[in-house]
Motif scaffolding. Sequence first.
Motif, PDB file in Angstrom:
ATOM      1  N   ILE A 163      10.211  53.095 139.600  1.00  0.00           N
ATOM      2  CA  ILE A 163      11.249  54.104 139.791  1.00  0.00           C
ATOM      3  C   ILE A 163      11.624  54.167 141.263  1.00  0.00           C
ATOM      4  CG2 ILE A 163      11.825  56.559 139.609  1.00  0.00           C
ATOM      5  CD1 ILE A 163       9.956  56.725 137.226  1.00  0.00           C
ATOM      6  N   TRP A 188       5.683  60.284 134.398  1.00  0.00           N
ATOM      7  CA  TRP A 188       5.522  59.236 135.403  1.00  0.00           C
ATOM      8  C   TRP A 188       5.170  59.865 136.752  1.00  0.00           C
ATOM      9  CZ3 TRP A 188      10.996  58.403 133.421  1.00  0.00           C
ATOM     10  CH2 TRP A 188      10.966  57.805 132.150  1.00  0.00           C
ATOM     11  N   GLY A 201       9.333  61.558 136.944  1.00  0.00           N
ATOM     12  CA  GLY A 201      10.211  61.754 135.798  1.00  0.00           C
ATOM     13  C   GLY A 201       9.423  61.857 134.506  1.00  0.00           C
ATOM     14  N   GLU A 203      10.009  61.157 129.967  1.00  0.00           N
ATOM     15  CA  GLU A 203      10.798  60.884 128.769  1.00  0.00           C
ATOM     16  C   GLU A 203      10.255  61.769 127.658  1.00  0.00           C
ATOM     17  OE1 GLU A 203      12.317  57.016 126.214  1.00  0.00           O
ATOM     18  OE2 GLU A 203      10.256  57.037 126.966  1.00  0.00           O
ATOM     19  N   LYS A 228      14.742  61.334 135.328  1.00  0.00           N
ATOM     20  CA  LYS A 228      14.182  60.202 136.074  1.00  0.00           C
ATOM     21  C   LYS A 228      14.696  60.267 137.496  1.00  0.00           C
ATOM     22  CE  LYS A 228      14.000  55.117 135.905  1.00  0.00           C
ATOM     23  NZ  LYS A 228      14.509  53.923 135.177  1.00  0.00           N
TER      24      LYS A 228
END
Length: 350
Positions: A163, A188, A201, A203, A228
């Motif tokens: 990222i 993350w 971030g 999901e 993100k």
Amino acid sequence: MLIEEITRAKSARFAVMAALAAFATTPGTTAHAGSSNAQFCSNTAELQEQACLLEARDDNALARAICLNISNASDRAACSAEATAALRETRLECDEVDDEREAVCGLIGEGRYEPDFDSDHYDDPRNPSIPNPYLPLAVGNHWTFVEGSEIVDITILDASKAIDGIECIVMRDLVTIDGEPVEDTDDWFGFRSDGAVMYCGEEVKDYETFAGDDPIRPELVSRDGSFKHGRDGDKGGIIMPGVPRVGMTYRQEFSAGNAEDVATVLSTTYRYGRNATLDAFVPPALANLLCSAGDCLVTREFSPMSPGVFEHKYYTRGIGQFLATTPEEGKSVELFECNMDARCASLPQP
């Protein structure tokens, strides 16, 4: 409900982004860089309120369009009344959220939000130079929390996510109720070389089951809250400081109109029996096992998008979070299983 379905179908963040894009030309909100009275945080909050009000108006127009096509006069009138009531309620919510965002500005200051995501300042997440004692995110570490019929299983995977030039470790967070999944999230995290753990971030996948389905299968109903760092203006934040200090307030994430969690450090010397406020809804046996040395960390975590709602989270060195309480609801979610410390074998069982 009709209005709830419309709201679910739309995302506030796009309206927010449109408002932010117009920032430089919005009368009364532009502050010059370097100005001593620049109020970037408050101006951002003001634009977000504008976006919220615009979205409320759009939702109302869509609701009225749907109501217009209902043949039954009584049902049509009820639909219109619901749309009008929802508009009033949403406008009030926009004002309340704006007040909360302004309060956050008072805590963190008026500067632009620019967290340190320079890849030169980050370590290999599988081998950080200064592992954070309050958030031990080594591959294979596992925690299980319980609150009634809800089980939260958290595992650090042998996987990473690239990222913005930073290698972030992947944590899977699975929530089940009565054995059925309701949320499945990949988080993350990046490891800064000063010991801070940064939130890069997440999901999010939310599920529901519906009576009458054959067979009953969890249905994906939402990805709200996903963000993100570096995408669509999203910015990560600090999930755990390298050196927590009492009174420190920091953003954990900033995805405008979507995910805006904030934390304040309340104590770095917590031990059960010293502070009645922090002791509320804390299981004494759990706290005495993990905090007898008087070195547990307590934070207050909240989002301005949910006015009046907050959690107290409790952390111990070597294990990390072991408890979350919601004082206004009288709830606690406690750790009952882990695998990275000898004390895990002695955790009180629910």
